[in-house]
Design an enzyme around this catalytic site. Sequence first.
Site, PDB file in Angstrom:
ATOM      1  CB  SER A 149      16.583  59.106  39.978  1.00 51.23           C
ATOM      2  OG  SER A 149      16.426  58.078  40.933  1.00 51.23           O
ATOM      3  CE  LYS A 175      17.733  59.295  43.761  1.00 53.75           C
ATOM      4  NZ  LYS A 175      16.847  60.303  44.395  1.00 53.75           N
ATOM      5  CE  LYS A 177      15.563  55.696  43.817  1.00 51.31           C
ATOM      6  NZ  LYS A 177      15.097  56.491  44.986  1.00 51.31           N
ATOM      7  CG  ASP A 202      17.585  57.566  47.179  1.00 49.39           C
ATOM      8  OD1 ASP A 202      17.547  57.323  48.403  1.00 49.39           O
ATOM      9  OD2 ASP A 202      16.631  58.088  46.557  1.00 49.39           O
ATOM     10  CD  GLU A 227      17.846  60.875  47.704  1.00 54.67           C
ATOM     11  OE1 GLU A 227      18.542  60.861  46.655  1.00 54.67           O
ATOM     12  OE2 GLU A 227      16.626  61.106  47.692  1.00 54.67           O
ATOM     13  CG  ASP A 252      13.799  61.630  49.662  1.00 56.34           C
ATOM     14  OD1 ASP A 252      12.744  62.191  49.977  1.00 56.34           O
ATOM     15  OD2 ASP A 252      13.865  60.899  48.635  1.00 56.34           O
ATOM     16  CE  LYS A 276      11.810  62.698  46.390  1.00 56.87           C
ATOM     17  NZ  LYS A 276      11.562  61.275  46.612  1.00 56.87           N
ATOM     18  N   GLY A 304      12.327  64.340  42.895  1.00 51.49           N
ATOM     19  CA  GLY A 304      11.207  64.124  42.000  1.00 51.49           C
ATOM     20  C   GLY A 304      10.429  62.920  42.477  1.00 51.49           C
TER      21      GLY A 304
HETATM   22  O1  OSB Z   1      13.671  58.377  46.714  1.00 44.49           O
HETATM   23  O2  OSB Z   1      13.982  60.022  45.440  1.00 44.49           O
HETATM   24  C1  OSB Z   1      13.369  58.983  45.697  1.00 44.49           C
HETATM   25  C2  OSB Z   1      10.975  58.180  42.844  1.00 44.49           C
HETATM   26  C3  OSB Z   1       9.861  57.770  43.545  1.00 44.49           C
HETATM   27  C4  OSB Z   1       9.907  57.719  44.918  1.00 44.49           C
HETATM   28  C5  OSB Z   1      11.080  58.075  45.588  1.00 44.49           C
HETATM   29  C6  OSB Z   1      12.193  58.502  44.894  1.00 44.49           C
HETATM   30  C7  OSB Z   1      12.153  58.512  43.491  1.00 44.49           C
HETATM   31  C8  OSB Z   1      13.312  58.835  42.656  1.00 44.49           C
HETATM   32  C9  OSB Z   1      13.076  59.254  41.223  1.00 44.49           C
HETATM   33  O3  OSB Z   1      14.448  58.688  43.014  1.00 44.49           O
HETATM   34  C10 OSB Z   1      12.903  60.727  41.095  1.00 44.49           C
HETATM   35  C11 OSB Z   1      12.463  61.125  39.721  1.00 44.49           C
HETATM   36  O4  OSB Z   1      13.105  60.735  38.738  1.00 44.49           O
HETATM   37  O5  OSB Z   1      11.441  61.825  39.603  1.00 44.49           O
HETATM   38 MG    MG Z   2      15.205  59.532  47.644  1.00 47.69          MG
END
Ligand code: OSB
Ligand code: MG
Length: 382
Positions: A149, A175, A177, A202, A227, A252, A276, A304
């Site tokens: 991510s 992924k 953001k 995402d 996402e 999510d 999660k 995660g």
């Molecule tokens: O939206 O998936 C998410 C991290 C913190 C809060 C929300 C998200 C995330 C990530 C990173 O996208 C996930 C990871 O690398 O552990």
């Molecule tokens: Mg997410």
Amino acid sequence: MTPKTNPPAPLENLAVPKLDRIDLVTVKLPFVAPFGTSVYVWTDKEALLLRLVSGGVTAWSECVSDPDPFYFYETNGTVRHILTDFLLPLVETGLPLGELWARFRHVRGHGMAKATVENGLLILIALQQGLPLHELLGFPARKIMSGLSIGLKESPAQLLAAVERAVDRGYHRIKMKIKKGQDVEWVRAVRARFPKIRLMVDANGDYAMADLDHLRRLDEFDLMMIEQPLSYNDIYEHSLLQKAVKTPICLDESIHSLADASTALALGACRIINIKQGRVGGLGESIRIARACAERGVGVWSGGMDETGIGRAVNIHLQTAAGFNLPGDTSETSNYFDEDIVEPPVVLDAEGFIAIPPGPGLGVTVVAERILKRAVSWERLA
Ligand code: OSB
Ligand code: MG
């Protein structure tokens, strides 16, 4: 055909071990780089850890909450409150876990707090039985797919550099953001340079149905999924959006339980769910959601929360469960920390897979000196 080993006892029948000591430890680990999303930029991981000791065996469980309520309503502060005032007083030696979960249902919501206790007890029992956690859960070992991510970057050039590093490492999917004003053209730049990679975005809830025409523009990039495009609280409007875009939607933030997942599936609000384990209240609920999705042909992956090696190992074990069929947000430790609190770190093999750490429980060792070095609070509860 007779199975090689006896199937594990249903998790509901396992008994709560006698707890000799309980501690809550907060650790703070700096990230190697800030992690930016549409909702917040995190510069370190401040994690609440539950430490359970029983008959000389120590289990560590990490809560996935943050100090702030910007991704999810629970915070380390609310988790501490719910754990000490409501959940831990319900934990009784010898009680079958099924009865403990029934007691926990009296407390509405607060899945991250509940997951911390459930995971801690399951890890403890696995250690006591000498079983890897995934075996206690009833799933055979398998290699776990990897995914990275990538947070919001300052410039497209920085984003492209990050994607290139991930492609070179061999991640199974990437992924990125996105947020309003930092989306279509940034995806276009990545696609132009990497036409073939498995790519997804995402939004962490940054858009509304009023943005429909704009979101439709993402359809041209062959994304695996978008996402959480709409509000963290919404399921219904995602069902309208999913009918109006070609790209699969993944939920999510909106999914807190099997009931939420069932609503989303019934409405056609998504074609994929990011599980999660903390956000849905623990490993048991995660396994049930994954099964329900598999029955409906809906894709599942493990998200995660930038966890330390404790939570990361939980996510790895969970991904042996039936229904997890897509690469998740499980990536190498070095993406987050120069020095984690467990050994060994997560690394990818030559094909980009992640091996389950071998051995009882999580299979990772919590390094006491590193906990002490990173601890910002330590509270003995029992
Ligand atoms: O939206 O998936 C998410 C991290 C913190 C809060 C929300 C998200 C995330 C990530 C990173 O996208 C996930 C990871 O690398 O552990
Ligand atoms: Mg997410």
